[in-house]
Design an enzyme around this catalytic site. Structure first.
Site, PDB file in Angstrom:
ATOM      1  N   ASN A  99       0.859  -1.187   0.000  1.00 40.24           N
ATOM      2  CA  ASN A  99       0.000   0.000   0.000  1.00 40.24           C
ATOM      3  C   ASN A  99       0.897   1.240   0.000  1.00 40.24           C
ATOM      4  OD1 ASN A  99      -1.491   2.297   1.305  1.00 40.24           O
ATOM      5  ND2 ASN A  99      -3.181   0.840   1.231  1.00 40.24           N
ATOM      6  N   CYS A 131      -7.065   8.170   2.734  1.00 39.76           N
ATOM      7  CA  CYS A 131      -6.781   8.315   4.170  1.00 39.76           C
ATOM      8  C   CYS A 131      -7.407   9.608   4.681  1.00 39.76           C
ATOM      9  CB  CYS A 131      -5.281   8.320   4.434  1.00 39.76           C
ATOM     10  SG  CYS A 131      -4.919   8.640   6.180  1.00 39.76           S
TER      11      CYS A 131
HETATM   12  C1  SIN Z   1      -5.937   5.169   6.273  1.00 32.25           C
HETATM   13  O1  SIN Z   1      -7.052   5.310   6.774  1.00 32.25           O
HETATM   14  O2  SIN Z   1      -5.801   5.112   5.042  1.00 32.25           O
HETATM   15  C2  SIN Z   1      -4.706   5.066   7.110  1.00 32.25           C
HETATM   16  C3  SIN Z   1      -4.949   5.323   8.534  1.00 32.25           C
HETATM   17  C4  SIN Z   1      -3.893   6.215   9.119  1.00 32.25           C
HETATM   18  O3  SIN Z   1      -2.701   5.873   9.072  1.00 32.25           O
HETATM   19  O4  SIN Z   1      -4.246   7.287   9.630  1.00 32.25           O
END
Ligand code: SIN
Length: 306
Positions: A99, A131
């Site tokens: 990812n 995100c």
């Molecule tokens: C995400 O929701 O894509 C990642 C979560 C985060 O690291 O805040």
């Protein structure tokens, strides 16, 4: 025993039970808790160009039938991912999907260029355009059709590996974003990332999460996930990886009926890191009991009343 294998692009996965990014570390942390060779695939934690500490705590809170996180993409950065993780993946027989997250198109591209420049066994990339917990990038790309198509197209040119765009439910029209991903050359989309949420402590009157808002996940969002997957299924011809509140084999079946060709188990891993093995056994039993030869035959076969 039913055929559990699923195809995404030209890759065949032995089964459709993947673990979701951010819920399984880099895939190597739980060796005594789960037999990772049984997993369909591992999607590793979002990697950015430089290492990130993430957001200040508190950054996780349990809520009704779910949890809210605002981790802020804490990760080791691409150089360490290449030097420390890629060699380990060579020894594993579980497909790895990396990812990637970025705050600009150039950052996404630079990360992919660095990984493509070295030899590795990863089968593809999931691109985090969803995100909700960072100020720059992240969801900024996933709420805009033109940006999604442009980014997908630029990344498509950099790799022949699987390219999967991870979609946000926090948009007006998720089907349009999925269509833009398809037009840009994605092999698949994963849906959904977390739903923007907030939790408040009525005694202290503080928000439970430092950044005030975070991403809600877990069983509370399963109906949202199913709806998004079905909307996307009606709009695109590429495979959909369903995510959101999956805790048992019934949830997996429902995601297939809605249009998924595989699923990612996320929040449930925090409660029981071995949950995927249980789900897989349940799924085999369910399909045998119902006389279903291949799980792929269920994709999109929900009956609607219209
Ligand atoms: C995400 O929701 O894509 C990642 C979560 C985060 O690291 O805040």
């Amino acid at each position: 025993m039913a055929n559990l294998s699923v195809n995404i692009g030209s890759t065949t996965f032995k089964n459709p039970i993947f673990v979701a990014s951010g819920t399984f570390g880099y895939g190597t942390e739980n060796p005594e808790l789960v037999d990772i060779s049984k997993l369909g695939a591992i999607v590793t934690k979002s990697i950015t160009l430089n290492p990130r500490e993430g957001n200040p705590p508190p950054r996780i809170v349990e809520t009704s039938s779910g949890m809210i996180n605002s981790i802020g993409l804490a990760n080791i950065g691409v150089e360490k991912y290449i030097s420390n993780m890629l060699p380990v993946y060579e020894e594993m027989d579980t497909p790895i999907i990396m990812n990637i997250a970025g705050s600009s198109m150039t950052e996404y591209m630079d990360i992919m260029k660095k990984v493509e420049a070295v030899s590795s066994s990863i089968v593809g990339y999931e691109i985090n355009i969803s995100c909700p917990n960072v100020k720059e990038g992240g969801m900024e790309f996933g709420v805009d059709c033109a940006m999604t198509e442009k980014l997908t197209g630029k990344l498509r040119k950099l790799t022949d590996r699987l390219l999967i765009m991870k979609l946000s439910p926090n948009v007006t029209d998720i089907a349009a974003i999925a269509t833009s991903s398809e037009n840009g050359g994605a092999n698949a989309v994963s849906a959904i990332n977390t739903v923007v949420g907030m939790s408040i402590n009525h005694r202290s009157r503080f928000s439970d999460i430092y950044t005030t808002f975070g991403g809600l996940s877990g069983p509370a969002i399963k109906p949202v996930g199913l709806a998004c997957v079905h909307k996307v299924y009606n709009a695109v011809n590429i495979p959909i990886i369903g995510i959101g509140g999956i805790v048992n084999s019934t949830d997996v079946i429902e995601y297939f009926l809605a249009g998924s060709c595989s699923v990612q188990v996320g929040t449930a891993n925090f409660r029981n890191p071995g949950i995927t093995e249980i789900i897989l056994n349940e799924l085999n039993n369910y399909l045998d009991e119902k006389g279903i030869d291949s799980i792929s035959s269920l994709i999109g076969s929900v009956k609607t009343h219209d």
